[in-house]
Enzyme design. Structure first.
Site, PDB file in Angstrom:
ATOM      1  N   ILE A  69       0.897  -1.150   0.000  1.00 45.92           N
ATOM      2  CA  ILE A  69       0.000   0.000   0.000  1.00 45.92           C
ATOM      3  C   ILE A  69       0.939   1.204   0.000  1.00 45.92           C
ATOM      4  CG2 ILE A  69      -0.190  -0.045   2.551  1.00 45.92           C
ATOM      5  CD1 ILE A  69      -2.998   1.142   2.295  1.00 45.92           C
ATOM      6  N   SER A  70       0.670   2.194  -0.861  1.00 44.85           N
ATOM      7  CA  SER A  70       1.587   3.328  -0.996  1.00 44.85           C
ATOM      8  C   SER A  70       1.645   4.135   0.287  1.00 44.85           C
ATOM      9  CB  SER A  70       1.142   4.232  -2.149  1.00 44.85           C
ATOM     10  OG  SER A  70       1.171   3.532  -3.364  1.00 44.85           O
ATOM     11  N   GLN A  71       2.781   4.799   0.474  1.00 39.25           N
ATOM     12  CA  GLN A  71       3.009   5.700   1.605  1.00 39.25           C
ATOM     13  C   GLN A  71       1.987   6.849   1.535  1.00 39.25           C
ATOM     14  OE1 GLN A  71       6.735   7.457   0.818  1.00 39.25           O
ATOM     15  NE2 GLN A  71       6.972   8.353   2.848  1.00 39.25           N
TER      16      GLN A  71
END
Ligand code: SAH
Length: 220
Positions: A69-71
């Site tokens: 999951i992206s930052q």
């Protein structure tokens, strides 16, 4: 919403999310609409229960299948640059993963299309998006490098996986005046790039170094 899945974190998540938004502001995110969308979407709902406790840290987290999951900062930054203060009607995301960025976009954009190449991840994302009742998010299985010509043009396009070259099919699907934001490069050295279309002219601007999983070809 399936409360059992989010048990134990419900009451505290709003406060920790508010702190995450405060950090985003300190990191330079200025667009109030983006900050507000980040405050609305429960990031913990997009990761496994074991990781929910870490959902509001500013880091990428594993979501299975070797993906992340992206930052939060990257999500906010890419959307802020793509939006450029405009009202967006239709946006395309390439690399939907668990559906988090699509969910944030759904708070800002009338219609969100998101393509994911891993069918099992797409299934998880569909479930979460349904539980959160985000009815303006359409998740598609496919190779996002080809875009969604039948739904084009898009006011904005965002890639959540790093491309060695800009996928040409996506440029053709960008609306006049629209912006595409993508991580470009291979390995650890990637540059976040913004491409703006004015008629048939595409201008490219380098923003900052980033780290994303690679954009792959075909479906899984
Ligand atoms: N948008 C997600 C980020 C997921 S990571 C979030 O909000 O957290 C990037 C995703 O891109 C991975 O799930 C990976 O499977 C997917 N991906 C990589 N290449 C792709 C391609 N060609 N088409 C569609 N999805 C792709």
């Amino acid at each position: 919403m399936n409360m059992a899945r989010f048990a134990g974190i419900g009451m505290t998540s709003e406060r920790t999310r508010a702190r995450m938004v405060e950090r985003l502001r300190e990191q330079g995110i200025r667009d109030m609409m983006v900050l507000s969308a980040m405050a609305q979407v429960p990031r913990h709902a997009f990761v496994s229960e074991a990781l929910a406790i870490r959902a509001y840290e500013d880091t990428a987290l594993p979501i299975g299948f070797g993906q992340t999951i992206s930052q939060p900062y990257s999500v906010a930054r890419m959307i802020e640059v793509m939006r450029n203060g405009r009202e967006l009607h239709r946006v395309l995301e390439v690399g939907g993963g668990c559906g988090y960025q699509a969910a944030v976009l759904s708070r800002l954009v009338r219609e969100v299309y998101s393509i994911e190449r891993i069918a099992s991840l797409l299934g998880q994302a569909r479930r979460t998006v349904r539980e959160l009742r985000l009815s303006n998010v359409k998740l598609k299985h496919g190779d996002g490098q080809l875009g969604l010509p039948e739904m084009a043009p898009f006011d904005g396009i965002v890639l959540a996986a790093a491309a060695s070259d800009v996928p040409q099919a996506l440029l053709a699907q960008l609306a006049d005046g629209g912006r595409m934001v993508l991580p470009k490069g291979v390995g650890e050295q990637q540059m976040l790039v913004m491409i703006e279309r004015q008629g048939d002219v595409f201008s490219e601007q380098e923003l900052e170094m980033v780290h994303f999983v690679p954009l792959l070809t075909g479906v899984a």
